[in-house]
Scaffold this motif. Sequence first.
Motif, PDB file in Angstrom:
ATOM      1  N   PHE A  31       9.646  -1.303   3.628  1.00 49.52           N
ATOM      2  CA  PHE A  31      10.533  -0.433   4.385  1.00 49.52           C
ATOM      3  C   PHE A  31      10.651  -0.810   5.864  1.00 49.52           C
ATOM      4  O   PHE A  31      11.672  -0.547   6.485  1.00 49.52           O
ATOM      5  CB  PHE A  31      10.096   1.025   4.254  1.00 49.52           C
ATOM      6  CG  PHE A  31      10.334   1.587   2.876  1.00 49.52           C
ATOM      7  CD1 PHE A  31      11.616   1.752   2.387  1.00 49.52           C
ATOM      8  CD2 PHE A  31       9.268   1.943   2.059  1.00 49.52           C
ATOM      9  CE1 PHE A  31      11.846   2.268   1.117  1.00 49.52           C
ATOM     10  CE2 PHE A  31       9.485   2.464   0.789  1.00 49.52           C
ATOM     11  CZ  PHE A  31      10.774   2.627   0.322  1.00 49.52           C
ATOM     12  N   ARG A  32       9.615  -1.414   6.425  1.00 47.33           N
ATOM     13  CA  ARG A  32       9.683  -1.780   7.839  1.00 47.33           C
ATOM     14  C   ARG A  32      10.077  -3.239   8.029  1.00 47.33           C
ATOM     15  O   ARG A  32      11.041  -3.539   8.709  1.00 47.33           O
ATOM     16  CB  ARG A  32       8.349  -1.477   8.521  1.00 47.33           C
ATOM     17  CG  ARG A  32       8.092   0.039   8.547  1.00 47.33           C
ATOM     18  CD  ARG A  32       6.819   0.395   9.208  1.00 47.33           C
ATOM     19  NE  ARG A  32       6.900   0.087  10.631  1.00 47.33           N
ATOM     20  CZ  ARG A  32       5.884   0.244  11.460  1.00 47.33           C
ATOM     21  NH1 ARG A  32       4.725   0.688  11.014  1.00 47.33           N
ATOM     22  NH2 ARG A  32       6.018  -0.064  12.741  1.00 47.33           N
ATOM     23  N   ARG A  33       9.311  -4.153   7.434  1.00 46.00           N
ATOM     24  CA  ARG A  33       9.593  -5.576   7.639  1.00 46.00           C
ATOM     25  C   ARG A  33      10.872  -6.007   6.936  1.00 46.00           C
ATOM     26  O   ARG A  33      11.738  -6.642   7.528  1.00 46.00           O
ATOM     27  CB  ARG A  33       8.447  -6.436   7.121  1.00 46.00           C
ATOM     28  CG  ARG A  33       7.244  -6.438   7.989  1.00 46.00           C
ATOM     29  CD  ARG A  33       6.230  -7.486   7.481  1.00 46.00           C
ATOM     30  NE  ARG A  33       4.907  -7.019   7.797  1.00 46.00           N
ATOM     31  CZ  ARG A  33       3.977  -6.692   6.918  1.00 46.00           C
ATOM     32  NH1 ARG A  33       4.185  -6.819   5.630  1.00 46.00           N
ATOM     33  NH2 ARG A  33       2.807  -6.249   7.319  1.00 46.00           N
ATOM     34  N   VAL A  34      10.960  -5.691   5.630  1.00 49.27           N
ATOM     35  CA  VAL A  34      12.080  -6.197   4.838  1.00 49.27           C
ATOM     36  C   VAL A  34      13.344  -5.379   5.109  1.00 49.27           C
ATOM     37  O   VAL A  34      14.357  -5.929   5.544  1.00 49.27           O
ATOM     38  CB  VAL A  34      11.744  -6.217   3.328  1.00 49.27           C
ATOM     39  CG1 VAL A  34      12.953  -6.623   2.496  1.00 49.27           C
ATOM     40  CG2 VAL A  34      10.572  -7.163   3.062  1.00 49.27           C
ATOM     41  N   GLU A  72       5.938   7.982   6.493  1.00 52.19           N
ATOM     42  CA  GLU A  72       6.882   8.610   7.430  1.00 52.19           C
ATOM     43  C   GLU A  72       7.798   7.572   8.062  1.00 52.19           C
ATOM     44  O   GLU A  72       9.002   7.816   8.237  1.00 52.19           O
ATOM     45  CB  GLU A  72       6.136   9.413   8.496  1.00 52.19           C
ATOM     46  CG  GLU A  72       5.543  10.703   7.960  1.00 52.19           C
ATOM     47  CD  GLU A  72       6.557  11.554   7.190  1.00 52.19           C
ATOM     48  OE1 GLU A  72       7.677  11.804   7.704  1.00 52.19           O
ATOM     49  OE2 GLU A  72       6.243  11.964   6.059  1.00 52.19           O
ATOM     50  N   ALA A  73       7.263   6.397   8.402  1.00 54.44           N
ATOM     51  CA  ALA A  73       8.101   5.320   8.943  1.00 54.44           C
ATOM     52  C   ALA A  73       9.131   4.886   7.902  1.00 54.44           C
ATOM     53  O   ALA A  73      10.295   4.626   8.242  1.00 54.44           O
ATOM     54  CB  ALA A  73       7.230   4.139   9.368  1.00 54.44           C
ATOM     55  N   ALA A  74       8.712   4.818   6.646  1.00 51.61           N
ATOM     56  CA  ALA A  74       9.636   4.448   5.570  1.00 51.61           C
ATOM     57  C   ALA A  74      10.772   5.454   5.482  1.00 51.61           C
ATOM     58  O   ALA A  74      11.947   5.073   5.396  1.00 51.61           O
ATOM     59  CB  ALA A  74       8.887   4.362   4.238  1.00 51.61           C
ATOM     60  N   ARG A  75      10.447   6.722   5.525  1.00 52.41           N
ATOM     61  CA  ARG A  75      11.477   7.760   5.443  1.00 52.41           C
ATOM     62  C   ARG A  75      12.459   7.661   6.602  1.00 52.41           C
ATOM     63  O   ARG A  75      13.670   7.802   6.423  1.00 52.41           O
ATOM     64  CB  ARG A  75      10.826   9.144   5.399  1.00 52.41           C
ATOM     65  CG  ARG A  75      10.135   9.429   4.091  1.00 52.41           C
ATOM     66  CD  ARG A  75       9.565  10.846   4.070  1.00 52.41           C
ATOM     67  NE  ARG A  75       8.986  11.122   2.769  1.00 52.41           N
ATOM     68  CZ  ARG A  75       7.761  11.570   2.576  1.00 52.41           C
ATOM     69  NH1 ARG A  75       6.966  11.827   3.609  1.00 52.41           N
ATOM     70  NH2 ARG A  75       7.309  11.790   1.357  1.00 52.41           N
ATOM     71  N   ARG A  76      11.929   7.434   7.803  1.00 55.41           N
ATOM     72  CA  ARG A  76      12.807   7.291   8.973  1.00 55.41           C
ATOM     73  C   ARG A  76      13.725   6.077   8.825  1.00 55.41           C
ATOM     74  O   ARG A  76      14.901   6.145   9.163  1.00 55.41           O
ATOM     75  CB  ARG A  76      11.979   7.132  10.251  1.00 55.41           C
ATOM     76  CG  ARG A  76      11.432   8.422  10.822  1.00 55.41           C
ATOM     77  CD  ARG A  76      10.867   8.230  12.218  1.00 55.41           C
ATOM     78  NE  ARG A  76       9.936   7.111  12.342  1.00 55.41           N
ATOM     79  CZ  ARG A  76       8.628   7.173  12.101  1.00 55.41           C
ATOM     80  NH1 ARG A  76       8.084   8.310  11.696  1.00 55.41           N
ATOM     81  NH2 ARG A  76       7.868   6.106  12.263  1.00 55.41           N
ATOM     82  N   ASN A  77      13.164   4.983   8.333  1.00 58.68           N
ATOM     83  CA  ASN A  77      13.935   3.739   8.256  1.00 58.68           C
ATOM     84  C   ASN A  77      15.045   3.767   7.217  1.00 58.68           C
ATOM     85  O   ASN A  77      15.993   2.988   7.321  1.00 58.68           O
ATOM     86  CB  ASN A  77      13.012   2.549   8.006  1.00 58.68           C
ATOM     87  CG  ASN A  77      12.296   2.130   9.264  1.00 58.68           C
ATOM     88  OD1 ASN A  77      12.668   2.494  10.361  1.00 58.68           O
ATOM     89  ND2 ASN A  77      11.245   1.353   9.110  1.00 58.68           N
ATOM     90  N   VAL A  78      14.940   4.617   6.220  1.00 59.95           N
ATOM     91  CA  VAL A  78      15.989   4.657   5.191  1.00 59.95           C
ATOM     92  C   VAL A  78      16.950   5.825   5.365  1.00 59.95           C
ATOM     93  O   VAL A  78      18.011   5.833   4.742  1.00 59.95           O
ATOM     94  CB  VAL A  78      15.389   4.668   3.756  1.00 59.95           C
ATOM     95  CG1 VAL A  78      14.505   3.465   3.541  1.00 59.95           C
ATOM     96  CG2 VAL A  78      14.659   5.960   3.448  1.00 59.95           C
TER      97      VAL A  78
END
Length: 170
Positions: free
Chosen positions: A68-71, A111-117
């Motif tokens: 979710f962050r790098r890719v 939480e970072a994954a949720r924000r990023n998508v």
Amino acid sequence: MTTQRSEPPQNADERTMLEGWLDYHRATLAWKCEGLSDEQLRAASVAPSALSLMGLVRHMAEVERSWFRRVFAGEDAPPIYYGEDDPDGEFHPGEADTWKDAYGTWQAEIEAARRNVAGHSLDERSRNRHHSHSEPCSLRWIHTHMIEEYARHNGHADLIREAIDGATGE
């Protein structure tokens, strides 16, 4: 801590179902770790494997970060637990590693994954490609892969937890 798991609705749009199943599997892994000591969570499953519940949680923090962050988002997010000296470092928690830290790191990555998508279409392609793929992939594919990743590791968690204290359940 008591983990709440809710099965996704049987009749919903695709995004709701994908995110619901991903959250369900995230909660399942947390539930498998509930009520155990740091020592139990660090305990290796069956020799010669070093697999432990804490190792699985740390691994999933790395997986969330990677996809979710790098890719997907194209962030420069270095590894948390592994490196050149120990390429499988997430699976090797030491005596000083605690559930509180592992859980907090994992939840921060979720939480970072949720924000990023948020606000992105399931058809949107990732900014980067994963090292094992030849091209960027859709957010839909990433969600589906993450559900598969959690489901596979939750099966491992079932067996590890049963070996620790006999607890079983889906």
